[in-house]
Design a protein around this motif. Structure first.
Motif, PDB file in Angstrom:
ATOM      1  N   ARG A 216      29.440  31.088  45.808  1.00 17.42           N
ATOM      2  CA  ARG A 216      29.462  32.603  45.249  1.00 17.42           C
ATOM      3  C   ARG A 216      30.183  33.612  46.207  1.00 17.42           C
ATOM      4  O   ARG A 216      30.113  34.986  45.817  1.00 17.42           O
ATOM      5  CB  ARG A 216      27.908  33.188  45.053  1.00 17.42           C
ATOM      6  N   ASN A 217      30.899  33.179  47.276  1.00 14.79           N
ATOM      7  CA  ASN A 217      31.601  34.056  48.031  1.00 14.79           C
ATOM      8  C   ASN A 217      32.243  34.983  47.356  1.00 14.79           C
ATOM      9  O   ASN A 217      33.456  34.504  46.576  1.00 14.79           O
ATOM     10  CB  ASN A 217      32.050  33.475  49.250  1.00 14.79           C
ATOM     11  N   ARG A 218      32.022  36.174  47.529  1.00 16.72           N
ATOM     12  CA  ARG A 218      33.027  37.509  46.458  1.00 16.72           C
ATOM     13  C   ARG A 218      34.289  37.201  47.043  1.00 16.72           C
ATOM     14  O   ARG A 218      35.361  37.522  46.360  1.00 16.72           O
ATOM     15  CB  ARG A 218      32.166  38.834  46.977  1.00 16.72           C
ATOM     16  N   ILE A 219      34.741  37.264  48.383  1.00 16.35           N
ATOM     17  CA  ILE A 219      36.093  37.167  48.979  1.00 16.35           C
ATOM     18  C   ILE A 219      36.982  36.056  48.332  1.00 16.35           C
ATOM     19  O   ILE A 219      38.077  36.212  47.771  1.00 16.35           O
ATOM     20  CB  ILE A 219      36.208  37.119  50.459  1.00 16.35           C
ATOM     21  N   ILE A 220      36.263  34.964  48.215  1.00 15.54           N
ATOM     22  CA  ILE A 220      36.868  33.448  47.728  1.00 15.54           C
ATOM     23  C   ILE A 220      37.018  33.982  46.029  1.00 15.54           C
ATOM     24  O   ILE A 220      38.194  33.406  45.640  1.00 15.54           O
ATOM     25  CB  ILE A 220      36.113  32.177  47.973  1.00 15.54           C
ATOM     26  N   VAL A 221      35.868  34.179  45.549  1.00 18.80           N
ATOM     27  CA  VAL A 221      36.184  34.774  43.736  1.00 18.80           C
ATOM     28  C   VAL A 221      37.199  35.495  43.836  1.00 18.80           C
ATOM     29  O   VAL A 221      38.063  35.500  42.774  1.00 18.80           O
ATOM     30  CB  VAL A 221      34.892  35.149  43.386  1.00 18.80           C
ATOM     31  N   ARG A 222      37.399  36.673  44.486  1.00 14.60           N
ATOM     32  CA  ARG A 222      38.560  37.636  44.414  1.00 14.60           C
ATOM     33  C   ARG A 222      40.048  36.961  44.795  1.00 14.60           C
ATOM     34  O   ARG A 222      40.933  37.173  43.998  1.00 14.60           O
ATOM     35  CB  ARG A 222      38.479  38.794  45.324  1.00 14.60           C
TER      36      ARG A 222
ATOM     37  N   PHE B  68      36.013  27.294  32.585  1.00 15.19           N
ATOM     38  CA  PHE B  68      35.170  26.934  33.847  1.00 15.19           C
ATOM     39  C   PHE B  68      34.651  28.247  34.677  1.00 15.19           C
ATOM     40  O   PHE B  68      35.478  29.005  34.716  1.00 15.19           O
ATOM     41  CB  PHE B  68      35.996  26.025  34.492  1.00 15.19           C
ATOM     42  N   ARG B  69      33.544  28.246  34.886  1.00 11.22           N
ATOM     43  CA  ARG B  69      32.843  29.525  35.655  1.00 11.22           C
ATOM     44  C   ARG B  69      32.673  30.586  34.874  1.00 11.22           C
ATOM     45  O   ARG B  69      32.382  31.663  35.293  1.00 11.22           O
ATOM     46  CB  ARG B  69      33.762  29.581  36.961  1.00 11.22           C
ATOM     47  N   GLY B  70      33.199  30.640  33.708  1.00  7.70           N
ATOM     48  CA  GLY B  70      33.165  31.908  32.947  1.00  7.70           C
ATOM     49  C   GLY B  70      31.801  31.790  31.916  1.00  7.70           C
ATOM     50  O   GLY B  70      31.105  30.889  32.203  1.00  7.70           O
TER      51      GLY B  70
ATOM     52  N   HIS C  44      35.877  39.110  37.069  1.00  7.01           N
ATOM     53  CA  HIS C  44      35.529  37.943  37.856  1.00  7.01           C
ATOM     54  C   HIS C  44      34.634  38.293  38.846  1.00  7.01           C
ATOM     55  O   HIS C  44      33.771  37.348  38.926  1.00  7.01           O
ATOM     56  CB  HIS C  44      36.764  37.288  38.759  1.00  7.01           C
ATOM     57  N   ASP C  45      34.461  39.273  39.346  1.00  4.12           N
ATOM     58  CA  ASP C  45      33.213  39.672  40.278  1.00  4.12           C
ATOM     59  C   ASP C  45      32.103  39.603  39.748  1.00  4.12           C
ATOM     60  O   ASP C  45      31.141  39.174  40.059  1.00  4.12           O
ATOM     61  CB  ASP C  45      33.450  41.095  40.837  1.00  4.12           C
TER      62      ASP C  45
END
Length: 297
Positions: A171-177, A46-48, A199-200
């Motif tokens: 797509r928020n980078r902080i949440i993804v991190r 998922f999301r990959g 992941h980024d």
């Protein structure tokens, strides 16, 4: 980004290919020699997208790998006019396998394990099945079920907010991190950096929030248990002892539901086997697909 597997991967031949399926263009990558003894169709999580499984591909021996981006992720656009639920992904994978490599072994990682297992249970022609970090129990019941419930709220908000706000949230980078930090178990600082940068770079390459929400609902509404008893083919489960999504006890139970299954457990790793311990996973897969392995019988 520094890639600890780059030297190995640089020796693997790779070709980008496209094929028309279900009214859309599926983009996939062919790794390894065309005349390799075994062919593997690899379905990402998922999301990959296909990049995530490349560390495992780099360690495989004598295996040709076809690795598509799922519809709506990476370079593969969504299937027009369709909801991206389990039925759609199963139909797509079955069509992809029939068109590109009939009779190849199928591998599914995480969300891909649900798609692969459902497709094989539904009749996809394959001699064997490999599931890495299989979703072997409802995600809401995992060791971090509370985080999964927060994820439900997160993806629901992303789907309901005005388009620009919803897309920015997803797509928020902080949440993804934060997601990456929660999943990583390695203490190696260079490997952790590699995981986070992967992941980024690739975790937000989904087509739109509708596809992402459909796939998320599918991921938390299904698990491999429902399909295991109908899979007669030899099956290899590669599971992590510190997986926060499916606890190892549930993976051990899952293995008993298949008529013919082998469980390989990897210590000191969680849901990122493909990044943190790809050599161990690849060794198990190579052995399984070898002439004397269960995956060829």
């Amino acid at each position: 980004m520094p890639n600890p597997y780059a030297a190995l991967f640089d020796r693997v031949p790779v070709i980008r290919r496209e094929i028309e399926l279900l009214g859309s263009t599926t983009v996939y990558w062919e790794y390894g020699a065309a005349d390799a003894p075994s062919t593997l169709i690899a379905v990402h999580g998922f999301r990959g997208e296909h990049h995530g499984l490349e560390p495992v591909v780099a360690h495989l021996d004598g295996v040709r790998v076809l690795s598509p981006d799922l519809p709506g992720f990476g370079e593969t656009p969504p299937i027009p006019g369709r909801r991206h639920d389990l039925d759609l992904f199963v139909e797509w994978l079955t069509a992809f396998a029939a068109a590109t490599a009939p009779g190849a072994t199928v591998l599914g990682h995480s969300f891909g394990s649900i798609v692969a297992a459902a497709a094989v249970a539904g009749g996809l022609d394959t001699p064997s099945l490999v599931l890495v970090n299989p979703i072997g129990a409802p995600a809401l019941e995992g060791p971090r079920g509370i985080l999964t419930r927060l994820a439900v709220l997160y993806y629901a908000a992303g789907a309901r907010l005005p388009q620009a706000l919803g897309d920015a949230l997803l797509r928020n980078r902080i949440i993804v991190r934060g997601m990456s930090v929660a999943m990583a178990k390695t203490r190696d600082p260079e490997l952790r950096r590699f995981v986070h940068e992967q992941h980024d770079a690739y975790f937000s390459r989904f087509a739109d929030r509708e596809v992402l929400h459909d796939a998320f609902v599918t991921s938390v509404s299904n698990d491999v248990r429902a399909f295991a008893p109908r899979i007669a083919q030899p099956t290899l489960l590669v599971a992590a002892q510190k997986d926060d999504i499916t606890p190892i006890e549930a993976e051990r139970t899952l293995a008993t539901l298949f008529p013919r299954a082998e469980l390989v457990e990897i210590a000191d790793v969680g849901h990122l086997i493909h990044y943190e311990t790809p050599a161990v996973a690849a060794a198990a897969i190579t052995r399984f697909l070898s002439p004397s392995g269960a995956g060829t019988r």
